[in-house]
Structure formats: structure tokens, C-alpha cells
Design an enzyme around this catalytic site. Sequence first.
Site, PDB file in Angstrom:
ATOM      1  N   LYS A 287      -3.675  -3.864  16.095  1.00  0.00           N
ATOM      2  CA  LYS A 287      -4.269  -2.672  15.452  1.00  0.00           C
ATOM      3  C   LYS A 287      -5.184  -1.954  16.439  1.00  0.00           C
ATOM      4  CE  LYS A 287      -2.412  -2.947  11.390  1.00  0.00           C
ATOM      5  NZ  LYS A 287      -1.364  -1.996  11.042  1.00  0.00           N
TER       6      LYS A 287
ATOM      7  N   THR B 216     -10.522  -5.249  10.617  1.00  0.00           N
ATOM      8  CA  THR B 216     -10.464  -6.377  11.543  1.00  0.00           C
ATOM      9  C   THR B 216     -10.747  -5.943  12.983  1.00  0.00           C
ATOM     10  OG1 THR B 216      -9.147  -8.310  12.129  1.00  0.00           O
ATOM     11  CG2 THR B 216      -7.961  -6.278  11.966  1.00  0.00           C
TER      12      THR B 216
ATOM     13  N   LEU C  24      -7.241 -13.683  -0.666  1.00  0.00           N
ATOM     14  CA  LEU C  24      -7.962 -14.219  -1.818  1.00  0.00           C
ATOM     15  C   LEU C  24      -7.389 -13.747  -3.169  1.00  0.00           C
ATOM     16  CD1 LEU C  24     -10.417 -15.824  -2.861  1.00  0.00           C
ATOM     17  CD2 LEU C  24     -11.702 -13.675  -2.799  1.00  0.00           C
TER      18      LEU C  24
ATOM     19  N   ASN D  41      -2.059 -15.838   1.619  1.00  0.00           N
ATOM     20  CA  ASN D  41      -3.197 -16.098   2.497  1.00  0.00           C
ATOM     21  C   ASN D  41      -4.449 -15.425   1.967  1.00  0.00           C
ATOM     22  OD1 ASN D  41      -1.870 -17.463   4.695  1.00  0.00           O
ATOM     23  ND2 ASN D  41      -0.854 -15.514   5.132  1.00  0.00           N
TER      24      ASN D  41
ATOM     25  N   TYR E 156      -8.804   0.215   6.873  1.00  0.00           N
ATOM     26  CA  TYR E 156      -8.906  -0.318   5.512  1.00  0.00           C
ATOM     27  C   TYR E 156      -9.789  -1.556   5.510  1.00  0.00           C
ATOM     28  CZ  TYR E 156      -4.150   1.805   5.242  1.00  0.00           C
ATOM     29  OH  TYR E 156      -3.035   2.601   5.315  1.00  0.00           O
TER      30      TYR E 156
ATOM     31  N   ILE F   1       0.844  -1.205   0.000  1.00  0.00           N
ATOM     32  CA  ILE F   1       0.000   0.000   0.000  1.00  0.00           C
ATOM     33  C   ILE F   1       0.877   1.252   0.000  1.00  0.00           C
ATOM     34  CG2 ILE F   1      -1.850   1.224   1.223  1.00  0.00           C
ATOM     35  CD1 ILE F   1      -2.602  -1.547   2.468  1.00  0.00           C
TER      36      ILE F   1
ATOM     37  N   TYR G 132      -2.696 -10.036  15.395  1.00  0.00           N
ATOM     38  CA  TYR G 132      -2.569  -8.954  14.403  1.00  0.00           C
ATOM     39  C   TYR G 132      -3.674  -7.922  14.622  1.00  0.00           C
ATOM     40  CZ  TYR G 132      -3.305  -6.404  10.087  1.00  0.00           C
ATOM     41  OH  TYR G 132      -3.528  -5.381   9.182  1.00  0.00           O
TER      42      TYR G 132
ATOM     43  N   SER H   3      -7.359  -1.319  10.433  1.00  0.00           N
ATOM     44  CA  SER H   3      -7.987  -2.357   9.617  1.00  0.00           C
ATOM     45  C   SER H   3      -9.416  -2.602  10.078  1.00  0.00           C
ATOM     46  CB  SER H   3      -7.171  -3.636   9.791  1.00  0.00           C
ATOM     47  OG  SER H   3      -7.896  -4.748   9.316  1.00  0.00           O
TER      48      SER H   3
HETATM   49  P1  NAD Z   1       3.358  -4.701   3.457  1.00  0.00           P
HETATM   50  O1  NAD Z   1       3.893  -5.798   4.285  1.00  0.00           O
HETATM   51  O2  NAD Z   1       3.442  -4.805   1.992  1.00  0.00           O
HETATM   52  O3  NAD Z   1       4.026  -3.309   3.911  1.00  0.00           O
HETATM   53  C1  NAD Z   1       4.486  -3.076   5.214  1.00  0.00           C
HETATM   54  C2  NAD Z   1       5.915  -2.571   5.099  1.00  0.00           C
HETATM   55  O4  NAD Z   1       6.424  -2.315   6.408  1.00  0.00           O
HETATM   56  C3  NAD Z   1       6.860  -3.570   4.427  1.00  0.00           C
HETATM   57  O5  NAD Z   1       7.545  -2.923   3.393  1.00  0.00           O
HETATM   58  C4  NAD Z   1       7.783  -4.008   5.548  1.00  0.00           C
HETATM   59  O6  NAD Z   1       9.077  -4.307   5.072  1.00  0.00           O
HETATM   60  C5  NAD Z   1       7.757  -2.797   6.453  1.00  0.00           C
HETATM   61  N1  NAD Z   1       8.044  -3.074   7.865  1.00  0.00           N
HETATM   62  C6  NAD Z   1       7.543  -4.068   8.640  1.00  0.00           C
HETATM   63  N2  NAD Z   1       8.026  -3.977   9.890  1.00  0.00           N
HETATM   64  C7  NAD Z   1       8.847  -2.887   9.912  1.00  0.00           C
HETATM   65  C8  NAD Z   1       9.642  -2.265  10.909  1.00  0.00           C
HETATM   66  N3  NAD Z   1       9.693  -2.755  12.158  1.00  0.00           N
HETATM   67  N4  NAD Z   1      10.363  -1.174  10.590  1.00  0.00           N
HETATM   68  C9  NAD Z   1      10.331  -0.681   9.323  1.00  0.00           C
HETATM   69  N5  NAD Z   1       9.597  -1.223   8.338  1.00  0.00           N
HETATM   70  C10 NAD Z   1       8.863  -2.311   8.624  1.00  0.00           C
HETATM   71  O7  NAD Z   1       1.850  -4.473   3.928  1.00  0.00           O
HETATM   72  P2  NAD Z   1       0.714  -3.552   3.276  1.00  0.00           P
HETATM   73  O8  NAD Z   1      -0.324  -4.455   2.728  1.00  0.00           O
HETATM   74  O9  NAD Z   1       1.305  -2.504   2.413  1.00  0.00           O
HETATM   75  O10 NAD Z   1       0.117  -2.916   4.598  1.00  0.00           O
HETATM   76  C11 NAD Z   1       0.525  -1.645   5.080  1.00  0.00           C
HETATM   77  C12 NAD Z   1      -0.153  -1.390   6.412  1.00  0.00           C
HETATM   78  O11 NAD Z   1      -1.567  -1.473   6.246  1.00  0.00           O
HETATM   79  C13 NAD Z   1       0.212  -2.414   7.490  1.00  0.00           C
HETATM   80  O12 NAD Z   1       0.299  -1.742   8.726  1.00  0.00           O
HETATM   81  C14 NAD Z   1      -0.976  -3.347   7.488  1.00  0.00           C
HETATM   82  O13 NAD Z   1      -1.167  -3.973   8.724  1.00  0.00           O
HETATM   83  C15 NAD Z   1      -2.108  -2.380   7.168  1.00  0.00           C
HETATM   84  N6  NAD Z   1      -3.275  -3.058   6.562  1.00  0.00           N
HETATM   85  C16 NAD Z   1      -3.091  -3.829   5.446  1.00  0.00           C
HETATM   86  C17 NAD Z   1      -4.183  -4.500   4.889  1.00  0.00           C
HETATM   87  C18 NAD Z   1      -3.993  -5.389   3.693  1.00  0.00           C
HETATM   88  O14 NAD Z   1      -4.859  -6.230   3.461  1.00  0.00           O
HETATM   89  N7  NAD Z   1      -2.948  -5.258   2.905  1.00  0.00           N
HETATM   90  C19 NAD Z   1      -5.458  -4.344   5.458  1.00  0.00           C
HETATM   91  C20 NAD Z   1      -5.609  -3.537   6.582  1.00  0.00           C
HETATM   92  C21 NAD Z   1      -4.490  -2.880   7.125  1.00  0.00           C
HETATM   93  N1  UDP Z   2     -10.740 -16.960   0.856  1.00  0.00           N
HETATM   94  C1  UDP Z   2     -10.894 -18.181   0.215  1.00  0.00           C
HETATM   95  N2  UDP Z   2      -9.774 -18.844  -0.212  1.00  0.00           N
HETATM   96  C2  UDP Z   2      -8.514 -18.347  -0.044  1.00  0.00           C
HETATM   97  C3  UDP Z   2      -8.369 -17.092   0.601  1.00  0.00           C
HETATM   98  C4  UDP Z   2      -9.502 -16.442   1.048  1.00  0.00           C
HETATM   99  O1  UDP Z   2     -12.011 -18.659   0.056  1.00  0.00           O
HETATM  100  O2  UDP Z   2      -7.543 -19.002  -0.444  1.00  0.00           O
HETATM  101  C5  UDP Z   2     -11.936 -16.226   1.295  1.00  0.00           C
HETATM  102  C6  UDP Z   2     -12.001 -15.959   2.795  1.00  0.00           C
HETATM  103  O3  UDP Z   2     -12.623 -17.034   3.459  1.00  0.00           O
HETATM  104  C7  UDP Z   2     -12.817 -14.654   2.858  1.00  0.00           C
HETATM  105  C8  UDP Z   2     -12.420 -13.936   1.561  1.00  0.00           C
HETATM  106  O4  UDP Z   2     -11.896 -14.944   0.689  1.00  0.00           O
HETATM  107  O5  UDP Z   2     -14.199 -14.931   2.775  1.00  0.00           O
HETATM  108  C9  UDP Z   2     -11.349 -12.872   1.766  1.00  0.00           C
HETATM  109  O6  UDP Z   2     -10.255 -13.450   2.448  1.00  0.00           O
HETATM  110  P1  UDP Z   2      -8.906 -12.626   2.694  1.00  0.00           P
HETATM  111  O7  UDP Z   2      -7.984 -13.507   3.478  1.00  0.00           O
HETATM  112  O8  UDP Z   2      -8.400 -12.076   1.405  1.00  0.00           O
HETATM  113  O9  UDP Z   2      -9.376 -11.367   3.569  1.00  0.00           O
HETATM  114  P2  UDP Z   2     -10.021 -11.308   5.039  1.00  0.00           P
HETATM  115  O10 UDP Z   2     -10.641 -12.623   5.357  1.00  0.00           O
HETATM  116  O11 UDP Z   2      -8.897 -10.990   5.920  1.00  0.00           O
HETATM  117  O12 UDP Z   2     -11.039 -10.217   4.957  1.00  0.00           O
END
Ligand code: NAD
Ligand code: UDP
Length: 340
Positions: free
Chosen positions: A153, A126, A200, A198, A177, A12, A149, A124
Site C-alpha cells: 500500500k 496500516t 475482529l 483474521n 481506510y 467494500i 501487504y 490503509s
Molecule cells: P475484497 O477482497 O473483498 O475485495 C477485493 C476485490 O479485488 C475482490 O473482489 C477480489 O476478487 C478482487 N481482486 C483481487 N486481485 C485482483 C486482480 N489481480 N484483478 C482483479 N480483481 C482482483 O477486499 P475489500 O475489503 O473490499 O478491500 C478493497 C480494497 O481496500 C483492497 O485494496 C484492500 O487492500 C483495501 N483495504 C481494505 C481494508 C479492509 O479492512 N477491508 C482496509 C484497508 C484497505
Molecule cells: N483481534 C482479536 N481477536 C481476533 C481478531 C482481532 O483480539 O480474533 C483484535 C486485534 O488484536 C486488534 C483488533 O482486534 O486489536 C482489530 O483487529 P483486526 O485484525 O480486525 O484489524 P487490524 O489489527 O488490522 O486493525
Amino acid sequence: MKILITGGAGYIGSHTLIELYNSGYNFIVYDNLLNSSKEAIKRVEKIINKDIIFIEGDIRDTLKLKELFSKYSIDSVIHFAGLKSVAESVSNPLEYYDNNILGTLNLLKVMKEFNCKKIVFSSSATVYGDPATTPILENFPVGGTTNPYGTSKYMIERILEDLYISDNSFKIAILRYFNPVGAHESGALGEDPNGIPNNLMPFIAQTAVGKREYLSVFGSDYDTHDGTGVRDYIHVVDLAYGHVKAIDYLNNSNKIKPLIVNLGTGIGYSVLDVLKAFEKASGKRIPYKIVDRRVGDIAKCYADTSYAKEVLGWKAKKTLAQMCEDSWKWQSNNPDGYGI
Ligand code: NAD
Ligand code: UDP
């Protein structure tokens, strides 16, 4: 004045760099590359045609952070850095709390010391746990998290709120998000998960490109339109732009309470909806098998997005078809991700 982007080499973060640049913001990136590659930064540089100041380092490294704040004039932080795998957090909670909680505490202490008081935090959906109803509003109960996790958050949200109570000159935006997916339209930037995905969308993309045999659909007996889980998938570029709007908001407001806002599209799609949309976008058939529910999963999770529109003037624009098309472009151009 610069924005410090922690975790800016990640999925992101890297997309957000482009949107910030397009909106005229200056930034520096700080990342320990634990879950990312320097190649992502190089690709962003190519897209924006400008060098990026990148510092490799950990948010738990106080000295390095202090050096950074001494050297550059940083007036705000977008804090992406952290670990994000639900499954890993269950098997290694101490590492997750150490990185996410200690890392954030450390960052906040250094920010306070250097009088840097604007922060946008990646939270998140979550934190809502299993909501009683959908769509989810920001004032729904939080904290019913089911894994370290999610709990990390939730705890960070509470820490930020307490920080504000202690010092109301802090300006804080907590962005919750929903499910970020998709990739930059160039096909040069995208999500590059380690090992077996992990989530989808990357799993579907890897199945379409032939790296995985079939998708396991986790459960078909949920109370949803087709029995499979429903989520609010949001294009990562829309999400990235949400951060620009959050920074604009913090810059343009005087003393304000922490802003807590959902970033999603407000539309719920099922696993099979996504699968079909991806088949259409890629022209590939994606084999799947229905298997048992995944432990900890909920039936439905999608946002009420009206507050984001009202307070940030932000609304996601990209459709599920665009999310799948861009994901496919990224996956088919880069079957091994950044290759590192
Ligand atoms: P990502 O793992 O691609 O990016 C996170 C970055 O942080 C990575 O580049 C990693 O190297 C860096 N990092 C981790 N620990 C660190 C530390 N101690 N010091 C410095 N850098 C560090 O993840 P993303 O999908 O880009 O997510 C970004 C943020 O958004 C995260 O906090 C994640 O929890 C949150 N988030 C992500 C999602 C998602 O589905 N991708 C959903 C909700 C929230
Ligand atoms: N899911 C699935 N197969 C996979 C990964 C995810 O059926 O291999 C489903 C999961 O059960 C959920 C949706 O896809 O209903 C989104 O899952 P993801 O892990 O991407 O996000 P989250 O569950 O954290 O919202």
C-alpha cells in the site's frame, strides 16, 4: 462516461456500487473473483434494481484491460482490486507484490495510454505503522510498515505521487481506510471472508452465529482503557459514500496535487467494547478467552477525521451499534456468506 471499479465484487467495492448508483454515477465492474463471488453483484443488482456491466478479469491482464478501455468510455477508476490479508502477505510476499504492485502499475499504464487520468485508490491506515500518538493525522510519518501487504500500500502511494510529479494532469485521491466493518442495511450484502476470519468483526459475528466456539482476544495488557487493542471501526456504507465524495472532488477540481485523506470515524473502540456492542445487537452471548498479543499488532489506531470533513465534506455517521446490528443481520441471514 463511466467509472471503472476494479475489485468491485469485493466487500467494500460492492457497497460502493450502491452509493455510486444512488448518486447518479455510471460504472462498470472488473474483478477476477479471486476473493469474491458473482452473487454479490447479483445482490447489488437486486438492491438497485438495475443490471450491472460486470467483466471477469485480472488487473494484470493488459490485453483485457485495453479491450475494456477501447470498448467503454472510462474517465475515472476506483481501484479496490488487490489482496488484503496481512498474514497471507507474510507467508507469500511475492504473490502480494505481484498482484498489488504489478497489477496497479499495469492498470496505471493502460489508464495513461487511454488518457484516463482520475483515480481513487484504496490505501490503509496500516501505512502509518505504529503511530507515536493518536489520533492519526494525514501528515504523520508513513512507511514504517511491518508486513508486505502494508508495504505494498505504501509503495503504491509513492508510485501514485511520482506519477503525478511526471504528469500533473493526473487527479489522484488516496483514501486511507481505518477498520471497515458492518454490512448493507438490507442484510443481503456483507463481508464473506474465506476460511477462518483474521479480522475482529467477522470473527465475532461467526462466533455469535455458532460457527466458532469463542473469540481469542489478542492481549489485555495494552496501554488502552481496558487493556485490549483499540481501533477506529467504520461502517462500510459510510466508507462507500466516502468514495462518492472523492470522485465528486476529483471531478470538480482543476489541476490538483494527490489528495491523501483518512476515512475513519475518529473514535477508538477496544476489542471488549466491540464484543459487548455485538452481544447487545445480536442478543447472543459471545464467549471469549484472553490470549497472547498477536505479533505485529499495535495498541491504538484511530483517525483524525477533520481533513476529510474539510476537503470532502464527508463525515462518518453510523454508530458502533449500527455496525454490529448490520453485521449481525448479514451474518444471521447468510451464515455461509454468499455460499460459494
Ligand atoms: P475484497 O477482497 O473483498 O475485495 C477485493 C476485490 O479485488 C475482490 O473482489 C477480489 O476478487 C478482487 N481482486 C483481487 N486481485 C485482483 C486482480 N489481480 N484483478 C482483479 N480483481 C482482483 O477486499 P475489500 O475489503 O473490499 O478491500 C478493497 C480494497 O481496500 C483492497 O485494496 C484492500 O487492500 C483495501 N483495504 C481494505 C481494508 C479492509 O479492512 N477491508 C482496509 C484497508 C484497505
Ligand atoms: N483481534 C482479536 N481477536 C481476533 C481478531 C482481532 O483480539 O480474533 C483484535 C486485534 O488484536 C486488534 C483488533 O482486534 O486489536 C482489530 O483487529 P483486526 O485484525 O480486525 O484489524 P487490524 O489489527 O488490522 O486493525
